[in-house]
Enzyme design. Structure first.
Site, short mmCIF file in Angstrom:
data_model
loop_
_atom_site.label_atom_id
_atom_site.label_comp_id
_atom_site.label_asym_id
_atom_site.label_seq_id
_atom_site.Cartn_x
_atom_site.Cartn_y
_atom_site.Cartn_z
N HIS A 67 -7.91 1.68 -2.68
CA HIS A 67 -7.83 0.60 -2.06
C HIS A 67 -8.09 0.87 -0.47
CE1 HIS A 67 -5.10 -0.35 -5.75
NE2 HIS A 67 -6.27 -0.18 -5.96
N TYR A 130 5.70 2.50 2.32
CA TYR A 130 4.39 2.30 3.32
C TYR A 130 4.79 0.96 4.42
CZ TYR A 130 2.23 -0.35 -0.23
OH TYR A 130 1.87 -1.41 -1.36
#
Length: 474
Positions: A67, A130
């Site tokens: 992605h 993240y």
């Protein structure tokens, strides 16, 4: 021995590997997973994260990707180990380049916007964390760029075969590299695109997004939300309420403040929220004009409402980390302006009265546009002065040059003082001296052309009476 904090560039521009010191004892371990000051000093971008996401992977072989997202992120592990893979899907010569790394808890990877990210858990109970610098929404998926995990041209060497790995149906169906549309760079947005400077900017930047009234109105903050600010890489604000005389009236004062301050404040806050570099066009009217040449360090001292709102606007813009305030004077471009008016009067036999006690330099829109983009891409953030170079002249002297170019005697321009010209009218106070020092801008690497030369070129584009463009150019 624990690693020393360090930042390493990979073969993909902007994709950075960060070594993290992990300090442990019998109880476990500790690390500084994100330390803005230390990491920025070592070369990590100041990407100002706004959201922290965690992905738990129960078993080895759990695989996710690829992605490319429309934001930056810093990925790391709280536990376990992964094989990480990244592919540049940004528009440009690096499209399709890849990088892979086995990642443990003592490293992190900074992933810039447009670089596809994928990983495979190599240990059970792997916790993948993240930080991102945009808030995720369901609509954000429309801005992703995807790549198939098994694309043969990239040939990512997944340690665990994708035939045995746990992969979602959606990830298995992503396109091959040959079918991927590269992620375009963030756009430049020009606010006030139909003004004299705005038109010059749009001519120079054909891919820019131009915002004009009535669809986009700085005095109506709601229209700001029609723009996808997360896709914007630079804002150039060339919009302003510039009717300096009308601004001295009760109604004009309110509109001037609503546009030049309140509306600008809302635009600045969008830029702040999305970390967008911001160029703001300001004016010599922030000075009282008592100094013959104004430097960037001169304290501002506006005389009238328009100048006061431009000064207030500068204060707002200066709160942004990446800002360029560009003060200019006596703008001449496409549309109605002083030079066109003087040319028309010269061509129709009129002998106008023109003030001879206001002094400055003309600024031609094309040169201002070029200078603005130079500063935004080559100069440190700050305040700059930008006009054309050359002799300082009064409005009457400039008008005389126009008359001579059109074949009329310079003496046909009748000099008059500002006091005489404005007697009996409600005119805004104007700076006597509008000349801006160009030293700082020139030091940055941009040298503005001479105003007299540009004036001659500009006048040559205005047809003389009774002659068409072809005859004049011949």
């Amino acid at each position: 021995m624990p690693r020393t904090l360090a930042v390493h560039q990979t073969r993909i521009p902007g994709l950075l590997v960060v070594d993290l010191p992990v300090l442990g004892d019998a109880r476990g371990w500790f690390k500084e997973n994100w330390h803005r000051e230390k990491m920025i000093q070592l070369g990590l971008p100041d990407f100002t994260p706004v959201q922290n996401n965690i992905s738990f992977n129960a078993s080895a072989g759990s695989t996710r990707g690829m992605h490319a997202e429309p934001w930056d992120k810093l990925v790391s592990l709280a536990s376990g180990r992964i094989f990480g893979a990244w592919v540049d899907l940004r528009q440009g010569p690096g499209f399709g380049s890849s990088f892979a790394l086995e990642l443990d808890t003592d490293q992190a990877v900074f992933v810039p916007r447009g670089v596809a990210n994928g990983y495979q858990a190599l240990a059970p109970d792997t916790v993948y964390s993240y930080l991102v610098n945009e808030h995720w929404t369901p609509e954000a998926r429309d801005s992703y760029t995807y790549l198939n995990l098994a694309d043969p041209t990239i040939a990512i060497p997944w340690p665990i075969s994708l035939l045995q790995a746990e992969v979602s149906d959606a990830d298995r169906e992503h396109p091959s590299l040959c079918d991927v549309t590269p992620m375009a760079p963030r756009s430049i947005v020009v606010v006030g695109a139909n003004g004299q400077l705005g038109r010059a900017l749009m001519a120079m930047l054909p891919d820019a997004v131009g915002l004009t009234r009535p669809d986009f109105d700085l005095s109506d903050a709601e229209t700001l939300d029609t723009v996808r600010w997360g896709d914007v890489g630079l804002i150039v604000n060339a919009a302003a309420y510039t009717a300096v005389d009308t601004a001295e009236t009760e109604e004009g004062r309110r509109i001037c403040w609503a546009t030049n301050v309140s509306g600008l404040r809302a635009l600045v806050e969008r830029a702040r929220a999305h970390r967008i570099p911001f160029v703001h066009i300001s004016s010599d009217y922030v000075f009282d004009g008592t100094t013959e040449v104004h430097s960037e360090e001169e304290p501002i001292s506006p005389l009238g409402v328009y100048g006061q709102t431009k000064a207030a606007g500068e204060a707002l813009v200066s709160t942004l980390p990446q800002h360029w305030i560009v003060r200019t004077s006596w703008l001449i471009g496409d549309g109605s302006n002083f030079i066109r008016t003087m040319a028309r009067l010269a061509d129709t036999g009129v002998s106008p009265q023109v003030v001879n006690d206001q002094f400055g330099r003309l600024t031609f829109a094309e040169d201002l546009a070029s200078g603005v983009m130079h500063l935004a891409t080559h100069a440190p953030p700050g305040t700059y002065h930008l006009s054309n170079a050359g002799p300082v002249r009064s409005w009457a002297q400039i008008a005389s040059l126009v008359f001579q170019f059109r074949g009329r005697p310079a003496s046909d321009v009748l000099p008059i003082t500002t006091a005489e010209f404005t007697a009996g009218s409600r005119a805004a106070p104007r700076p006597r001296y509008s000349t801006l020092s160009l030293a700082k801008t020139i030091t940055s690497g941009f040298s503005p052309p001479c105003a007299d030369e540009r004036l001659a070129e500009y006048l040559s584009t205005i047809p003389l009476p009774g002659r068409n463009d072809a005859a004049q150019s011949g």
